[in-house]
Write an enzyme that holds these catalytic residues in place. Structure first.
Site, mmCIF file in Angstrom:
data_model
loop_
_atom_site.group_PDB
_atom_site.id
_atom_site.type_symbol
_atom_site.label_atom_id
_atom_site.label_comp_id
_atom_site.label_asym_id
_atom_site.label_seq_id
_atom_site.Cartn_x
_atom_site.Cartn_y
_atom_site.Cartn_z
ATOM 1 N N GLU A 62 -13.764 -3.160 -2.571
ATOM 2 C CA GLU A 62 -14.073 -3.405 -1.158
ATOM 3 C C GLU A 62 -15.473 -2.937 -0.778
ATOM 4 O OE1 GLU A 62 -12.282 -2.563 3.339
ATOM 5 O OE2 GLU A 62 -11.063 -2.095 1.575
ATOM 6 N N ASP A 82 0.829 -1.203 0.000
ATOM 7 C CA ASP A 82 0.000 0.000 0.000
ATOM 8 C C ASP A 82 0.864 1.252 0.000
ATOM 9 O OD1 ASP A 82 -2.701 -0.676 -0.091
ATOM 10 O OD2 ASP A 82 -2.839 -1.020 2.067
#
Length: 263
Positions: free
Chosen positions: A180, A84
């Site tokens: 998500e 990330d």
């Protein structure tokens, strides 16, 4: 074991072969995951909550992610490793490139960034400079203050916008997409519309792959347990068996089930 590549995940998508992925933060778990057949891992900024004990991902720094990336890479030398870029690490394309370079030097194969079409120039710049990008749409935890909490995204007209963003990011060069906390119906539309692999978390069993935060997969998360989470350790007996069960249930489409999905 041969190194896992983006091209292999692309092949899985074409063959409709579902694959499991997981977050990893240290050498020991990365090695265990790799030994049991998990060949795609994410060093997620979720470590801010699971490892550091914060109540969000926002305090995580570039060096935090790089540190854990180095550890995971040593444990799983052949995995496809995503790292990330944390909050405010890619506010401009130039900043994104500098921080992505740090991740690649630490051992990442690609970087993951959260956000929609506003990231097109950033994705393009990174891709042109040989930094593979995984986009992340839907519930993007770094935007928790804008969303007003951790809520399902992409219902109604917002679904059309999300699909548009996904296509724009793919067009800019993104090679993977994490989706998500969106309705299953939207996840299906996006997965079918994109030629790149889509990895779901709280997006039903219609995506090409699944990802779970390892603490959710083993039932060691304190406090609120997300609807999409499943504790594989509760029935498997030990962590290695739990990993194998997770891989198997994703491959067969058993997980995520209806009870883990949104509409």
């Amino acid at each position: 074991m041969k190194p896992t590549t983006i091209a292999l995940l692309q092949k899985y998508k074409q063959e409709k072969k579902r694959f499991a992925t997981i977050t990893a933060y240290d050498y020991s778990f990365a090695k265990l995951f790799a030994d049991e057949g998990l060949s795609v891992m994410l060093v997620g900024d979720s470590l801010g909550m699971t490892i550091q004990g914060h109540d969000s991902t926002l305090p995580v720094t570039v060096e935090d992610i790089a540190y854990h990336t180095r550890a995971v890479r040593r444990g799983a030398p052949n995995c496809l490793l995503l790292s990330d870029l944390p909050f405010m690490a890619y506010a401009t394309p130039e900043q994104a490139f500098a921080n992505a370079a740090t991740m690649m030097r630490a051992g990442a194969n690609m970087v993951k960034i959260e956000g929609g079409a506003w990231l097109v120039d950033t994705v393009k710049m990174l891709t042109e400079r040989a930094v593979p990008v995984c986009a992340h749409l839907g519930l993007t935890p770094q935007s928790v203050n804008i969303f007003g909490g951790y809520k399902v995204q992409g219902r109604g007209d917002a679904g059309d916008q999300l699909l548009s963003d996904a296509l724009a990011l793919e067009g800019a060069g993104a090679q993977l997409l994490v989706l998500e906390c969106v309705p299953v119906e939207l996840a299906k539309r996006v997965t079918e519309a994109l030629s790149i692999p889509v990895i779901g978390i709280g997006a039903g069993n219609v995506t090409d792959g699944q990802i779970l935060v390892m603490h959710d997969a083993f039932g060691i998360t304190g406090g609120h347990i997300p609807k999409f989470a499943k504790n594989f350790l509760s029935t498997a007996g030990d962590i290695r068996a739990a990993v194998r069960q997770y891989i198997s249930e994703v491959a067969s489409g058993v997980y995520p089930g209806e009870e883990h999905s949104f509409h």
